[in-house]
Design an enzyme around this catalytic site. Structure first.
Site, PDB file in Angstrom:
ATOM      1  N   ASP A   1      29.842  56.101  49.821  1.00  0.00           N
ATOM      2  CA  ASP A   1      30.894  55.435  49.062  1.00  0.00           C
ATOM      3  C   ASP A   1      30.799  55.962  47.634  1.00  0.00           C
ATOM      4  OD1 ASP A   1      32.634  53.820  47.719  1.00  0.00           O
ATOM      5  OD2 ASP A   1      31.756  51.922  48.386  1.00  0.00           O
TER       6      ASP A   1
ATOM      7  N   TRP B   1      28.142  46.023  47.287  1.00  0.00           N
ATOM      8  CA  TRP B   1      29.485  45.544  46.939  1.00  0.00           C
ATOM      9  C   TRP B   1      29.971  44.662  48.093  1.00  0.00           C
ATOM     10  CZ3 TRP B   1      34.421  48.092  48.601  1.00  0.00           C
ATOM     11  CH2 TRP B   1      35.540  47.556  47.928  1.00  0.00           C
TER      12      TRP B   1
ATOM     13  N   LYS C   1      38.204  54.217  38.982  1.00  0.00           N
ATOM     14  CA  LYS C   1      37.434  54.163  37.729  1.00  0.00           C
ATOM     15  C   LYS C   1      37.485  55.478  36.974  1.00  0.00           C
ATOM     16  CE  LYS C   1      35.955  50.809  40.262  1.00  0.00           C
ATOM     17  NZ  LYS C   1      35.649  49.426  40.200  1.00  0.00           N
TER      18      LYS C   1
HETATM   19  N1  PGU Z   1      33.135  50.848  46.429  1.00  0.00           N
HETATM   20  C1  PGU Z   1      32.434  50.347  45.418  1.00  0.00           C
HETATM   21  C2  PGU Z   1      30.970  50.533  45.402  1.00  0.00           C
HETATM   22  C3  PGU Z   1      33.083  49.634  44.402  1.00  0.00           C
HETATM   23  O1  PGU Z   1      32.367  49.136  43.409  1.00  0.00           O
HETATM   24  C4  PGU Z   1      34.482  49.455  44.456  1.00  0.00           C
HETATM   25  C5  PGU Z   1      35.206  48.675  43.404  1.00  0.00           C
HETATM   26  C6  PGU Z   1      35.164  50.045  45.526  1.00  0.00           C
HETATM   27  C7  PGU Z   1      34.467  50.725  46.491  1.00  0.00           C
HETATM   28  C8  PGU Z   1      36.639  49.931  45.722  1.00  0.00           C
HETATM   29  O2  PGU Z   1      37.394  50.299  44.712  1.00  0.00           O
HETATM   30  P1  PGU Z   1      38.957  50.646  44.885  1.00  0.00           P
HETATM   31  O3  PGU Z   1      39.619  49.918  43.807  1.00  0.00           O
HETATM   32  O4  PGU Z   1      39.372  50.196  46.244  1.00  0.00           O
HETATM   33  O5  PGU Z   1      38.994  52.124  44.752  1.00  0.00           O
HETATM   34  N2  PGU Z   1      34.540  47.605  42.846  1.00  0.00           N
HETATM   35  C9  PGU Z   1      34.919  47.010  41.589  1.00  0.00           C
HETATM   36  C10 PGU Z   1      36.388  46.638  41.502  1.00  0.00           C
HETATM   37  C11 PGU Z   1      36.811  45.307  41.977  1.00  0.00           C
HETATM   38  C12 PGU Z   1      36.662  45.165  43.460  1.00  0.00           C
HETATM   39  O6  PGU Z   1      35.743  44.461  43.878  1.00  0.00           O
HETATM   40  O7  PGU Z   1      37.468  45.765  44.195  1.00  0.00           O
HETATM   41  C13 PGU Z   1      33.961  45.875  41.280  1.00  0.00           C
HETATM   42  O8  PGU Z   1      34.152  45.203  40.272  1.00  0.00           O
HETATM   43  O9  PGU Z   1      32.962  45.726  41.996  1.00  0.00           O
END
Ligand code: PGU
Length: 408
Positions: A218, A136, A254
């Protein structure tokens, strides 16, 4: 330094769009009725609508009917922290029984990672963090900005098999500096959708012990990967049961659909309760000048859902429903890709797990899909499976087949 004509900030350059959230902005701007948003990882119903879970709706009503807008303590709602740790480690984990955890409420997964990284920069001697390749994108920014400057990648995804590069991963980990911080996706790896098997997790744990790594899990998708909260916590619990000290960032974005409420928790697992207490006192010193104390609304909802047996059971059922719909979309997209005669092998679509599919489409193919088919997705070829439904699976499959032929 300053330009007389333009003022004090005239030298400021336009920043690049965010690789994920920027896609949502581009999607919003498009006026094409066929447009399809597969960028951000946010659950959508078959009708393409955001979902407020019924368990969350009921909990929210209870919270609203008893308003409280006082400041929270620096570390957030105490019950929230206790319940979050229990959700991750399990009721009878020795971590919980022996109070080895310092758990604090923070701003969703991102904020929890950031607080954890800053704590490490202040109190952990090794400044090297090992990130899976790919990962990510925010991981690459959060650690150095918090002061963990040496960011290194370890092999994770193998394009040829579209699976885990287990040998490459272990080789890279064995070569990394002793004591490095090892970032692991607890389940539903983002963006690849590829998780280690149980045996592979055991192998990773062995290397982590050998190399005295500090694991940092994570966990943004507990319950979303398999539909089962316990199963999705397997890796965390395996490491904890081995007595590993570790960090854990949890997000309720989520699994409870509380994206914008920014609800999450950071846990530091220490050797014993006395150390954990001192760690907590230091986490407060990180949080206080950063955001003072966390927001209460979303966390109060989570407490209600986790505390009330009826709401908890309902939540688990709804969580399974979301995971099942996503898996249904995997099967359907796979079938539609075959029907559309899309060149290549597509079994990875059904084999990958969690919110995303790492399609294997190249950047030019993605750009073509966006320009010609109005499909919005990240340039690495990742699609959010939750953004699909019965009708759009066929549309996407036809678009993919066209894009591969147009940009081989
Ligand atoms: N860690 C991972 C692996 C994630 O995919 C995401 C969110 C987070 C942490 C952080 O999420 P929080 O909203 O801070 O709890 N990833 C999504 C959402 C959009 C983003 O990039 O924040 C995504 O689409 O990859």
């Amino acid at each position: 330094m300053t330009s007389a004509a333009g003022g004090l900030f005239s030298h400021v350059e336009q920043g690049p769009p965010d690789p994920i959230l920027g896609i949502a902005e581009a999607y919003k701007k498009s006026t094409n009725p066929k447009k399809l948003n597969l960028g951000v990882g946010a659950y959508r119903t078959e009708e393409g609508k955001p979902l407020v879970l019924e368990a969350v709706r009921r909990a929210e009503q209870a919270v609203v009917s008893n308003p409280d807008h006082e400041y929270l303590p620096i570390t957030g709602i105490p019950e929230f922290n206790a319940l979050s740790a229990r959700l991750a480690f399990g009721e009878d984990s020795s971590v919980i029984r022996e109070n080895c955890n310092a758990t604090v409420q923070a701003l969703s997964g991102t904020g929890s990672l950031r607080v954890g990284a800053e704590f490490l920069a202040r109190h952990y001697p090794v400044r090297t963090v090992l990130l899976p390749s790919p990962t990510w994108p925010s991981h690459n920014k959060i650690f150095p900005l918090a002061g963990v400057a040496d960011v290194r990648a370890y092999r994770y995804f193998k394009p040829s098999s579209r699976g885990l590069d287990y040998e490459g991963m272990l080789e890279d980990l064995r070569k990394a500096p002793e004591g490095s911080i090892l970032l692991l996706h607890a389940c539903a790896h983002n963006p690849t959708g590829v998780d280690p098997s149980l045996d592979q997790w055991r192998g990773i744990l062995e290397v982590a012990k050998e190399k005295k790594f500090l694991p940092f899990f994570d966990s943004a998708y507990q319950g979303f990967a398999s539909g089962d909260l316990e199963r999705d916590a397997t890796a965390i619990r395996m490491f904890a049961d081995e007595g590993m000290e570790m960090l854990l960032a949890q997000s309720y974005a989520k699994n409870m659909g509380l994206y914008g409420e920014r609800v999450g928790a950071l846990t530091v697992v220490a050797r014993d309760a006395a150390i954990a207490e001192r760690v907590e006192s230091q986490l407060k010193l990180v949080i206080r000048p950063m955001f003072s104390n966390p927001p209460r609304f979303g966390a109060a909802i989570v407490v209600k859902v986790l505390q009330d047996p009826e709401l908890y059971a309902l939540w688990r059922k709804e969580l399974k429903g979301m995971a099942d719909r996503i898996n249904g979309m995997r099967t359907l997209l796979f079938q539609e890709l075959q029907r559309a005669g899309a060149p290549g092998k597509w079994s990875h679509i059904v084999e990958q797990i969690g919110m995303f599919s790492f399609t294997g489409l190249s950047k030019p193919q993605v750009e073509y899909l966006t320009a010609k088919w109005h499909v919005y997705m990240t340039l690495d070829g990742r699609i959010s499976m939750a953004g699909l439904n019965q009708a759009s699976c066929r549309y996407l499959a036809e678009g993919i087949a066209d894009a591969i032929r147009a940009c081989p």
